[in-house]
Scaffold this active site. Sequence first.
Site, mmCIF file in Angstrom:
data_model
loop_
_atom_site.group_PDB
_atom_site.id
_atom_site.type_symbol
_atom_site.label_atom_id
_atom_site.label_comp_id
_atom_site.label_asym_id
_atom_site.label_seq_id
_atom_site.Cartn_x
_atom_site.Cartn_y
_atom_site.Cartn_z
ATOM 1 N N ASP A 1 5.932 1.919 6.957
ATOM 2 C CA ASP A 1 4.476 1.012 6.364
ATOM 3 C C ASP A 1 3.718 2.042 5.658
ATOM 4 O OD1 ASP A 1 2.189 -0.524 6.837
ATOM 5 O OD2 ASP A 1 2.093 0.556 8.692
ATOM 6 N N GLU B 1 -5.565 1.855 2.610
ATOM 7 C CA GLU B 1 -4.556 0.668 3.606
ATOM 8 C C GLU B 1 -4.945 1.699 4.851
ATOM 9 O OE1 GLU B 1 -3.012 -2.395 6.365
ATOM 10 O OE2 GLU B 1 -2.433 -0.209 5.641
ATOM 11 N N GLU B 2 -4.885 2.194 5.184
ATOM 12 C CA GLU B 2 -4.321 2.503 6.542
ATOM 13 C C GLU B 2 -6.188 2.871 7.669
ATOM 14 O OE1 GLU B 2 -2.578 2.015 8.656
ATOM 15 O OE2 GLU B 2 -0.455 1.822 7.620
ATOM 16 N N HIS C 1 3.910 3.711 12.885
ATOM 17 C CA HIS C 1 2.252 4.381 13.241
ATOM 18 C C HIS C 1 3.500 6.022 14.140
ATOM 19 C CE1 HIS C 1 -1.412 2.517 11.175
ATOM 20 N NE2 HIS C 1 0.313 1.713 10.705
ATOM 21 N N HIS D 1 1.238 -1.397 0.228
ATOM 22 C CA HIS D 1 -0.002 0.499 -0.216
ATOM 23 C C HIS D 1 1.019 1.296 -0.242
ATOM 24 C CE1 HIS D 1 0.258 0.909 4.492
ATOM 25 N NE2 HIS D 1 -0.119 0.009 4.569
#
Length: 346
Positions: free
Chosen positions: A169, A197-198, A308, A60
């Site tokens: 990420d 995606e998140e 994150h 992603h």
Amino acid sequence: MLGRLKEMTELNGVSGNEKAVRKYLKEFAINYADEVFTDAMGNLYAHKKGDGKRVMACAHMDEVGMMVRGIRSDGLLAYQAANLDARVVVGKRVAIGEKSVPGVIGSKPIHLQSEEEFYQAYNHDSLYIDIGASDKADAQKYVSVGDYVAFTTKFEEFGDGMIRCKALDDRVGCAIVTELLKNDYDCDFYAVFTVQEELGLRGSRAAAYNVKPDIALIFEGTTANDMPKVEGHEHVTRVHGGAAITFMDGGTVTRPQMFDALKRCAKENGIRWQLRQGTRGRTDAGEIHLAGDGAITGGISVPCRYIHSPVTATSKEDIICAFELADAFLRQKYFERALEAVCSGK
């Protein structure tokens, strides 16, 4: 591959506004794919046509970030965040909107906090972005409600073969998929870069219906919790431990045949690997394996500390291990063995 990773992590691509990352990947993909296209969601597809099974390599493009939701009379910006712990954003530098207006996330100074406030963690509603504006009218000259907000952390090497930057990420997954795209495999190969995606695996739902893969490999930057005072079974993954293979997470249980094929591939090719021990969180596999008649999915992840947050850290060696595992899995057709085992009920 690591050079591309540096370039991609320094692009801004908060969920829903992945266009800078998509543009970068598209310009790379047209040199290797037979066709490159984008769908209505914003997912990017690079297709290398071939005979045999349809294989989807997925990562992603989006990163965690914020969006301006209001401008106060004093010129400070209220924001909305998703999948971000408020405790890690205080004092961090950010860029707002298309013009990358510089700002900093501010909080009440420690000298002015009550004892009760001192021992409480901030939440996002009590934090604001300061762009140096004198009032609302001044701030409106530079930013607008709805502008995206991204961290500005630069890519750096440090320690023993480590790197630190924002958005590992999942730009690390994007870097691995681009490296796979350079190679030729005996299958019908799709490199797919998904959006949002998140925010709940949104892009992968459309991507799976467009590709209809027989088998899919999902590449992620995943949690490494190898921190002081954390028990070994709670580490999820460990930096310098090699590629992480998923057996289940919050959205998927990997078919045993696929899980075994990935482990066998790593062992037989002498590739350093580990289990992704955590079972929380979800990846794009959660939507891909449910689409259409279903698809067999497998997860290969790179361990990342401080995920994150405004800065994440990982090992260059682990990135190489993840690529080598995926390359061997495709080149030596372990994916066909997994498919055959599933279809035969073994």
